[in-house]
Design an enzyme around this catalytic site. Structure first.
Site, mmCIF file in Angstrom:
data_model
loop_
_atom_site.group_PDB
_atom_site.id
_atom_site.type_symbol
_atom_site.label_atom_id
_atom_site.label_comp_id
_atom_site.label_asym_id
_atom_site.label_seq_id
_atom_site.Cartn_x
_atom_site.Cartn_y
_atom_site.Cartn_z
ATOM 1 N N HIS A 194 -14.095 67.612 79.464
ATOM 2 C CA HIS A 194 -13.900 66.192 79.992
ATOM 3 C C HIS A 194 -15.375 65.361 79.336
ATOM 4 C CE1 HIS A 194 -14.601 62.991 83.152
ATOM 5 N NE2 HIS A 194 -13.893 62.565 82.261
ATOM 6 N N ARG A 301 -4.218 61.284 72.368
ATOM 7 C CA ARG A 301 -4.124 62.291 73.612
ATOM 8 C C ARG A 301 -3.538 61.507 74.749
ATOM 9 N NH1 ARG A 301 -8.702 65.115 70.814
ATOM 10 N NH2 ARG A 301 -8.211 67.179 70.475
ATOM 11 N N ARG A 338 1.074 61.900 71.349
ATOM 12 C CA ARG A 338 1.423 62.980 71.899
ATOM 13 C C ARG A 338 1.564 63.169 73.178
ATOM 14 N NH1 ARG A 338 -2.957 67.793 71.652
ATOM 15 N NH2 ARG A 338 -4.142 66.733 73.447
ATOM 16 N N GLU A 437 0.794 75.075 67.449
ATOM 17 C CA GLU A 437 -0.410 75.545 68.174
ATOM 18 C C GLU A 437 -0.462 76.759 68.815
ATOM 19 O OE1 GLU A 437 -2.268 72.501 70.498
ATOM 20 O OE2 GLU A 437 -0.337 72.028 71.406
ATOM 21 N N ASN A 460 -7.222 73.883 67.046
ATOM 22 C CA ASN A 460 -8.201 74.078 68.334
ATOM 23 C C ASN A 460 -7.410 75.387 68.934
ATOM 24 O OD1 ASN A 460 -9.437 72.004 67.414
ATOM 25 N ND2 ASN A 460 -9.120 70.454 68.716
ATOM 26 N N ARG A 471 -11.389 78.816 74.069
ATOM 27 C CA ARG A 471 -11.891 78.027 73.092
ATOM 28 C C ARG A 471 -13.167 77.351 73.996
ATOM 29 N NH1 ARG A 471 -7.085 73.302 72.308
ATOM 30 N NH2 ARG A 471 -8.738 71.761 72.946
ATOM 31 N N CYS A 508 -4.327 68.576 62.968
ATOM 32 C CA CYS A 508 -5.315 67.639 63.792
ATOM 33 C C CYS A 508 -6.137 68.169 64.399
ATOM 34 C CB CYS A 508 -4.209 66.587 64.754
ATOM 35 S SG CYS A 508 -3.383 67.523 65.896
HETATM 36 C C1 PEP Z 1 -5.402 71.478 68.973
HETATM 37 O O1 PEP Z 1 -4.892 72.211 69.749
HETATM 38 O O2 PEP Z 1 -6.010 71.606 67.684
HETATM 39 C C2 PEP Z 1 -5.436 69.852 69.143
HETATM 40 C C3 PEP Z 1 -5.447 69.024 68.401
HETATM 41 O O3 PEP Z 1 -4.976 69.589 70.665
HETATM 42 P P1 PEP Z 1 -6.267 69.852 71.997
HETATM 43 O O4 PEP Z 1 -7.495 69.851 71.392
HETATM 44 O O5 PEP Z 1 -6.045 68.078 72.515
HETATM 45 O O6 PEP Z 1 -5.519 70.762 72.583
HETATM 46 MG MG MG Z 2 -3.994 71.835 71.544
#
Ligand code: PEP
Ligand code: MG
Length: 574
Positions: A194, A301, A338, A437, A460, A471, A508
């Site tokens: 956050h 988001r 999204r 993803e 990500n 992550r 993205c």
């Molecule tokens: C990702 O997972 O690469 C992504 C863009 O979404 P988030 O970072 O919101 O999970």
């Molecule tokens: Mg993601």
């Protein structure tokens, strides 16, 4: 005293020297103090006066949040104002002071404790979520009863103010109200915490994962916060300040070049057009996206709407109005919304029910939405109504199976039918794409492509799941390797699958915003990238320096290299 350097994870760029405000996150101990009968009336008046002061503070907070982030976010404070105005809470506390002849602080602690226990027994819904707000109101009242002022009140207004906290929650928007707010440093957190996302949206530097910074600094201390290197220097010396100032100037120079000098889309030297769109979290960021020259919003988001409405859930009307406003400001460029990506390490745990032992592998994103249709359907209806008026695309996060796409499409058809029946304008054939993803989705991209209108690769998460590295855990950050051969091979397969099916594919994840990756991504066949607004110009510059054919040949070679390091060295050397 010597300067002390702490190392964490820089999650929002910038370098700033300023004074610290440590946010008290812990509840200080409250002990029962007997009150003699002749002082009972005074004690009740003290409670009433604390309520008035809290109200004034919250109102002020609301006004300032409104100025900084607009009505949607100012609404966060309303939930706390409502709790404070609830006559039951104060009446029961006063009663307890009288009957028990005890201090206001203790009586309040007991009454709040009872409320919280009651909330916990309510399985679901808004009441359960109100617990966090009640806790906040309680902390504020206790602080005022103790006679403490708000953190940093006496610090000069003309110096940058840096918020230090264990972690930041939605109600900590208090810091946004400081005009001289200049950065955040927290004990815990990761790239997608956050804190990180708030800091990026507000364009201030942030360092997270500093472990115990809240124990090492006091309100009023001077620190240097470096979001580039992920370091914090406590009580810096003259030399530290000089070095920081030099880096700050260098960065400022680089940044000013990033604001779009020219907003024309970029092409490679041999004429391949590559679109660069923006990732945003708050609708207000559209302004920033446009200033940096975005060709559209590639990722909004939408889970951040929950922050705006917490503890209530966003209504169909909230969704509809937010998306129309977003798309209007961006028109005629497209906006990809999204659907809710709640769960995992995202911070809205309150609506998610019981704690899971492996939340990242749990009920997250589309999985959560398909189970909690009471939350998902209003979003779909809002989206379909907004799509009747604007160029909106729907993107489903964390898709693992074709079945999930079918279920979402079925919900879309149902809701479109019900909107049509009610005579409410909507668009039922809105493009529906998916985030790729999850490794299973990556390796079945050829199958998923048959039922998706577009792909957006979320590296990500893809990296996290492919390499089994959390992550948001700085301890395994070294293994978070975007250039790992497994990741590159998956990217290649996803892009080829989309091309074969004739659907657009974008990327993205954060990787898209790193200009050193641009040649590789173009070489792998991507023609659309969605990045943080400030990364748009550097990425465009990198595109303009490329020959597509060369990039493709180099990407092919990179795919054969055994380690991420060798890929990196190869890309830098050629
Ligand atoms: C990702 O997972 O690469 C992504 C863009 O979404 P988030 O970072 O919101 O999970
Ligand atoms: Mg993601």
């Amino acid at each position: 005293m010597n300067a002390e350097k702490l190392r964490g994870l820089g999650v929002s760029s910038g370098i700033v020297t300023g004074r610290v405000v440590v946010l008290q996150s812990a509840n200080l101990p409250v002990v029962p103090v007997p009150v003699p009968p002749e002082r009972i009336a005074d004690e009740i008046e003290r409670l009433e006066s604390a309520r008035r002061k809290s109200r004034a503070e919250l109102q002020d907070l609301r006004d300032r949040t409104f100025q900084v982030l607009g009505e949607t976010y100012a609404g966060i404070i309303d939930a706390q104002l409502l709790i404070l105005d609830d006559p039951g809470l104060l009446r029961q506390t006063a009663q307890r002071i009288k009957v028990g002849r005890i201090s206001a602080a203790w009586a309040l602690k007991e009454v709040v404790g009872e409320y919280l226990r009651k909330f916990e027994t309510i399985a679901e819904g808004a009441f359960r979520e109100r617990g966090g707000d009640l806790q906040d109101v309680h902390l504020r009242l206790q602080r005022i009863l103790r006679g403490d002022v708000q953190g940093g009140e006496n610090l000069p207004e003309d110096q940058p103010l840096l918020i230090v906290a264990h972690t930041l929650g939605p109600s900590d928007t208090v810091m946004l109200t400081r005009k001289n707010l200049a950065g955040f440093a927290t004990d815990v957190g990761g790239k997608t915490s956050h804190t990180a996302i708030l800091a990026q949206a507000l364009s201030v530097p942030a360092v997270v994962g500093l472990k115990d910074i809240t124990q090492r600094v006091r309100t009023g201390d001077e620190i240097i916060l470096d979001g580039e290197t992920g370091t914090v220097t406590i009580r810096p010396g003259a030399n530290d300040r000089m070095v920081a100032e030099r880096s700050r100037l260098r960065l400022a120079e680089r940044e000013s070049a990033w604001v779009a000098v020219e907003t024309t889309p970029a092409s490679t030297l041999d004429g391949t057009a590559v679109s660069v769109l923006a990732n945003i979290e708050f609708p207000q960021e559209v302004q920033k996206a446009l200033a940096y020259g975005a060709e559209g919003i590639g990722l909004y988001r939408s889970e951040f709407l929950f922050l705006a409405r917490s503890p209530d859930l966003p209504t169909e009307e909230d969704h509809y109005r937010t998306y129309v406003e977003l798309a209007d400001r961006m028109a005629p460029a497209p906006v990809t919304i999204r659907t809710l990506d709640l769960g995992g390490e995202k911070y809205f745990h309150e609506v998610l029910g019981p704690q899971e032992s492996n939340p990242v592998l749990g009920l997250r994103a589309v999985r959560f939405c398909l189970q909690r249709q009471d939350i998902f359907r209003p979003q779909i209806r809002g989206l379909l109504r907004a799509a009747a008026e604007a160029d909106i695309r729907i993107m489903i996060p964390l898709v693992t199976t074709t079945d999930e796409i079918r279920q979402v499409r079925a919900l879309i058809m149902e809701e479109a039918g019900s909107l049509f029946a009610a005579g409410i304008p909507c668009r039922e054939d809105v493009p529906v794409g998916i985030m790729v993803e999850v490794p299973a989705a990556a390796w079945s991209a050829d199958i998923l492509a048959l039922e998706s209108d577009f792909f957006s690769i979320g590296t990500n998460d893809l990296i996290q799941y492919a390499l089994a590295v959390d992550r948001s855990n700085e301890a395994v950050d070294y293994l978070y390797q975007p250039l790992h051969p497994a990741v590159l091979r998956m990217l290649k397969f996803i892009i080829e699958s989309a091309d074969r099916a004739g659907i657009p594919v974008s990327l993205c994840g954060e990787m898209a915003g790193d200009e050193e990756m641009t040649p590789l991504l173009i070489g792998l066949g991507l023609r659309e990238l969605s990045v943080q607004p400030r990364a748009i110009q550097p990425v465009r510059q990198a595109i303009r320096k490329l020959h597509t054919r060369d990039a493709e040949a180099r990407a092919l070679k990179a795919l054969d290299l055994p380690t991420a390091l060798e890929v990196q060295e190869f890309l830098l050397a050629t």
